[in-house]
Structures are given as C-alpha cells and as structure tokens.
Design a protein around this motif. Sequence first.
Motif, PDB file in Angstrom:
ATOM      1  N   LEU A  70      81.847 -57.726 -59.784  1.00  0.00           N
ATOM      2  CA  LEU A  70      80.534 -58.355 -59.738  1.00  0.00           C
ATOM      3  C   LEU A  70      79.539 -57.210 -59.604  1.00  0.00           C
ATOM      4  O   LEU A  70      79.627 -56.421 -58.650  1.00  0.00           O
ATOM      5  N   LEU A  71      78.638 -57.096 -60.565  1.00  0.00           N
ATOM      6  CA  LEU A  71      77.705 -55.981 -60.628  1.00  0.00           C
ATOM      7  C   LEU A  71      76.266 -56.464 -60.526  1.00  0.00           C
ATOM      8  O   LEU A  71      75.950 -57.580 -60.960  1.00  0.00           O
ATOM      9  N   ASP A  72      75.397 -55.599 -60.002  1.00  0.00           N
ATOM     10  CA  ASP A  72      73.977 -55.909 -60.070  1.00  0.00           C
ATOM     11  C   ASP A  72      73.455 -55.494 -61.455  1.00  0.00           C
ATOM     12  O   ASP A  72      74.225 -54.992 -62.285  1.00  0.00           O
ATOM     13  N   ARG A  73      72.182 -55.703 -61.714  1.00  0.00           N
ATOM     14  CA  ARG A  73      71.615 -55.411 -63.034  1.00  0.00           C
ATOM     15  C   ARG A  73      71.722 -53.937 -63.417  1.00  0.00           C
ATOM     16  O   ARG A  73      71.724 -53.595 -64.588  1.00  0.00           O
ATOM     17  N   LEU A 101      79.502 -46.843 -68.136  1.00  0.00           N
ATOM     18  CA  LEU A 101      80.451 -47.461 -69.061  1.00  0.00           C
ATOM     19  C   LEU A 101      79.696 -47.912 -70.313  1.00  0.00           C
ATOM     20  O   LEU A 101      78.640 -48.539 -70.218  1.00  0.00           O
ATOM     21  N   PRO A 102      80.225 -47.609 -71.503  1.00  0.00           N
ATOM     22  CA  PRO A 102      79.524 -47.980 -72.738  1.00  0.00           C
ATOM     23  C   PRO A 102      79.189 -49.472 -72.827  1.00  0.00           C
ATOM     24  O   PRO A 102      78.130 -49.835 -73.325  1.00  0.00           O
ATOM     25  N   LEU A 103      80.057 -50.319 -72.323  1.00  0.00           N
ATOM     26  CA  LEU A 103      79.819 -51.763 -72.379  1.00  0.00           C
ATOM     27  C   LEU A 103      78.571 -52.167 -71.606  1.00  0.00           C
ATOM     28  O   LEU A 103      77.883 -53.115 -71.963  1.00  0.00           O
ATOM     29  N   LEU A 104      78.238 -51.434 -70.545  1.00  0.00           N
ATOM     30  CA  LEU A 104      77.061 -51.760 -69.742  1.00  0.00           C
ATOM     31  C   LEU A 104      75.775 -51.177 -70.324  1.00  0.00           C
ATOM     32  O   LEU A 104      74.686 -51.490 -69.854  1.00  0.00           O
ATOM     33  N   ARG A 105      75.903 -50.376 -71.346  1.00  0.00           N
ATOM     34  CA  ARG A 105      74.725 -49.806 -71.993  1.00  0.00           C
ATOM     35  C   ARG A 105      74.189 -50.694 -73.111  1.00  0.00           C
ATOM     36  O   ARG A 105      73.105 -50.464 -73.614  1.00  0.00           O
ATOM     37  N   VAL A 106      74.965 -51.681 -73.501  1.00  0.00           N
ATOM     38  CA  VAL A 106      74.554 -52.614 -74.547  1.00  0.00           C
ATOM     39  C   VAL A 106      73.722 -53.708 -73.906  1.00  0.00           C
ATOM     40  O   VAL A 106      74.134 -54.287 -72.907  1.00  0.00           O
ATOM     41  N   ALA A 108      72.851 -56.943 -72.828  1.00  0.00           N
ATOM     42  CA  ALA A 108      73.594 -58.206 -72.779  1.00  0.00           C
ATOM     43  C   ALA A 108      72.643 -59.344 -72.462  1.00  0.00           C
ATOM     44  O   ALA A 108      71.653 -59.166 -71.757  1.00  0.00           O
ATOM     45  N   GLN A 109      72.946 -60.502 -73.005  1.00  0.00           N
ATOM     46  CA  GLN A 109      72.125 -61.673 -72.759  1.00  0.00           C
ATOM     47  C   GLN A 109      72.955 -62.728 -72.054  1.00  0.00           C
ATOM     48  O   GLN A 109      74.156 -62.838 -72.281  1.00  0.00           O
ATOM     49  N   ALA A 110      72.290 -63.489 -71.193  1.00  0.00           N
ATOM     50  CA  ALA A 110      72.979 -64.535 -70.443  1.00  0.00           C
ATOM     51  C   ALA A 110      73.602 -65.547 -71.392  1.00  0.00           C
ATOM     52  O   ALA A 110      73.066 -65.853 -72.447  1.00  0.00           O
ATOM     53  N   GLY A 111      74.732 -66.058 -70.988  1.00  0.00           N
ATOM     54  CA  GLY A 111      75.370 -67.135 -71.732  1.00  0.00           C
ATOM     55  C   GLY A 111      76.582 -66.717 -72.521  1.00  0.00           C
ATOM     56  O   GLY A 111      77.579 -67.388 -72.515  1.00  0.00           O
ATOM     57  N   GLY A 112      76.523 -65.597 -73.210  1.00  0.00           N
ATOM     58  CA  GLY A 112      77.636 -65.223 -74.062  1.00  0.00           C
ATOM     59  C   GLY A 112      78.372 -64.005 -73.561  1.00  0.00           C
ATOM     60  O   GLY A 112      77.764 -63.093 -73.015  1.00  0.00           O
ATOM     61  N   PRO A 113      79.676 -63.989 -73.747  1.00  0.00           N
ATOM     62  CA  PRO A 113      80.450 -62.818 -73.337  1.00  0.00           C
ATOM     63  C   PRO A 113      80.289 -61.689 -74.346  1.00  0.00           C
ATOM     64  O   PRO A 113      79.965 -61.906 -75.509  1.00  0.00           O
ATOM     65  N   LEU A 114      80.531 -60.485 -73.896  1.00  0.00           N
ATOM     66  CA  LEU A 114      80.469 -59.308 -74.746  1.00  0.00           C
ATOM     67  C   LEU A 114      81.745 -58.508 -74.504  1.00  0.00           C
ATOM     68  O   LEU A 114      82.063 -58.169 -73.360  1.00  0.00           O
ATOM     69  N   TRP A 115      82.478 -58.227 -75.571  1.00  0.00           N
ATOM     70  CA  TRP A 115      83.712 -57.458 -75.474  1.00  0.00           C
ATOM     71  C   TRP A 115      83.421 -56.019 -75.818  1.00  0.00           C
ATOM     72  O   TRP A 115      82.670 -55.731 -76.749  1.00  0.00           O
ATOM     73  N   GLY A 116      84.029 -55.108 -75.075  1.00  0.00           N
ATOM     74  CA  GLY A 116      83.836 -53.685 -75.322  1.00  0.00           C
ATOM     75  C   GLY A 116      85.094 -53.028 -75.825  1.00  0.00           C
ATOM     76  O   GLY A 116      86.160 -53.636 -75.907  1.00  0.00           O
ATOM     77  N   ASP A 117      84.968 -51.767 -76.140  1.00  0.00           N
ATOM     78  CA  ASP A 117      86.098 -50.976 -76.586  1.00  0.00           C
ATOM     79  C   ASP A 117      86.862 -50.443 -75.377  1.00  0.00           C
ATOM     80  O   ASP A 117      86.507 -50.693 -74.237  1.00  0.00           O
ATOM     81  N   GLN A 118      87.849 -49.677 -75.640  1.00  0.00           N
ATOM     82  CA  GLN A 118      88.718 -49.100 -74.619  1.00  0.00           C
ATOM     83  C   GLN A 118      87.927 -48.176 -73.688  1.00  0.00           C
ATOM     84  O   GLN A 118      87.055 -47.429 -74.125  1.00  0.00           O
ATOM     85  N   PHE A 119      88.239 -48.237 -72.385  1.00  0.00           N
ATOM     86  CA  PHE A 119      87.683 -47.311 -71.405  1.00  0.00           C
ATOM     87  C   PHE A 119      88.693 -47.125 -70.284  1.00  0.00           C
ATOM     88  O   PHE A 119      89.625 -47.903 -70.139  1.00  0.00           O
ATOM     89  N   ALA A 120      88.499 -46.091 -69.492  1.00  0.00           N
ATOM     90  CA  ALA A 120      89.399 -45.815 -68.366  1.00  0.00           C
ATOM     91  C   ALA A 120      88.969 -46.644 -67.167  1.00  0.00           C
ATOM     92  O   ALA A 120      87.802 -46.640 -66.775  1.00  0.00           O
ATOM     93  N   SER A 121      89.904 -47.358 -66.572  1.00  0.00           N
ATOM     94  CA  SER A 121      89.625 -48.180 -65.399  1.00  0.00           C
ATOM     95  C   SER A 121      89.148 -47.304 -64.249  1.00  0.00           C
ATOM     96  O   SER A 121      89.766 -46.283 -63.945  1.00  0.00           O
ATOM     97  N   LEU A 132      82.332 -58.437 -70.639  1.00  0.00           N
ATOM     98  CA  LEU A 132      81.155 -58.549 -69.789  1.00  0.00           C
ATOM     99  C   LEU A 132      80.550 -59.939 -69.931  1.00  0.00           C
ATOM    100  O   LEU A 132      80.366 -60.433 -71.044  1.00  0.00           O
ATOM    101  N   GLN A 133      80.256 -60.563 -68.794  1.00  0.00           N
ATOM    102  CA  GLN A 133      79.610 -61.877 -68.761  1.00  0.00           C
ATOM    103  C   GLN A 133      78.343 -61.746 -67.939  1.00  0.00           C
ATOM    104  O   GLN A 133      78.392 -61.314 -66.786  1.00  0.00           O
ATOM    105  N   VAL A 134      77.191 -62.095 -68.521  1.00  0.00           N
ATOM    106  CA  VAL A 134      75.930 -62.064 -67.790  1.00  0.00           C
ATOM    107  C   VAL A 134      75.773 -63.387 -67.068  1.00  0.00           C
ATOM    108  O   VAL A 134      75.950 -64.454 -67.651  1.00  0.00           O
ATOM    109  N   MET A 135      75.456 -63.301 -65.784  1.00  0.00           N
ATOM    110  CA  MET A 135      75.314 -64.490 -64.954  1.00  0.00           C
ATOM    111  C   MET A 135      73.838 -64.785 -64.724  1.00  0.00           C
ATOM    112  O   MET A 135      72.971 -63.956 -65.010  1.00  0.00           O
ATOM    113  N   ALA A 136      73.574 -65.947 -64.173  1.00  0.00           N
ATOM    114  CA  ALA A 136      72.210 -66.303 -63.798  1.00  0.00           C
ATOM    115  C   ALA A 136      71.675 -65.260 -62.828  1.00  0.00           C
ATOM    116  O   ALA A 136      72.417 -64.737 -61.994  1.00  0.00           O
TER     117      ALA A 136
END
Length: 160
Positions: A70-73, A101-106, A108-121, A132-136
Amino acid sequence: MQLGGRGVFFYPDGLGAREAVAFAARQQAFLASIEHQMALLGEALGDDGRREALLDAAVGDGRLLRAVYLLDRQGHVLAAGVAPAMRGRRHELVGADLSRLPLLRVPAQAGGPLWGDQFASPITGESTVGMLQVMAGGRLLLAELPLPMLLQMARAPAAA
C-alpha cells in the motif's frame, strides 16, 4: 517468451493456432483474477489496524504473490503484505521509497489496473512482475508476482 507493455504475454514454441488461443485465454483469465483480487483488496483497506492482516491474507503463502504494498501518491510504502517467511523483514519495507520503480513512473488513473515489466523485488531481490491499482484518494496498491511462477504457468499444459 516475451514481456509485453500492458500485460505479460508468453509465446511458447510449438503451439498450434487453437492451442495458442486457449493458452492466451488462460493467461488473460489468470491476470484478470489478480486484477479483481487487488481491486477488492483496495476497497476493503481502510486506515485502521487491519491493513497488514488484509495485505498478508492477499499474499497468502507467497507462491502466487510475493508481496502487496500500500503506497502513498509519492510511492512510499504505508503498509506491506508479505509471505510468512518474509514477515520478519516487513519493517524494512514500511516507509521505503519505491518511486523509482518504472511502473510507478507511469501516470496511473483510478479504476484500471496497470501491468509493468520485470523488476527486482524490494524484499527478495527476485525477478517479479508488478500490477498497480490506483485506489480512491490516490493511494496505490502494488502487487508483485514472481516471474518464475509466471513462466512455470506458461509452460504448464492445459487442463483436460
């Protein structure tokens, strides 16, 4: 094998047209189930003390999901759900900055999921794929799926 931009797409060698269509449908259904699970989790998360328990429940034994953050903005970890073997390291994650993380640089808009490429955990260092899922309120849910599990699923024969 090929990783795609919006999702993860695997193209095993030797598939006929019918098998390829069935394979793609299985992959799509699997990824949609992860998206649905994260959307439900996002709706259930509040600001109370149940966050870690809910996130841990979503991760389960860690075979399907390695972690859910769970991340902040800004991409800072507010809470993390991890597999039982990693729970002793959870304190390393809370407060961590995942904004690189590259996925967090895109955007994102609320409602739809966004899939990213491979990254190191951040917790295991293993190769993972993120969803990535954007929440209210602009908070984010980031789920880690282990790449070896996705590859194993791609190689598994169709159920009869």
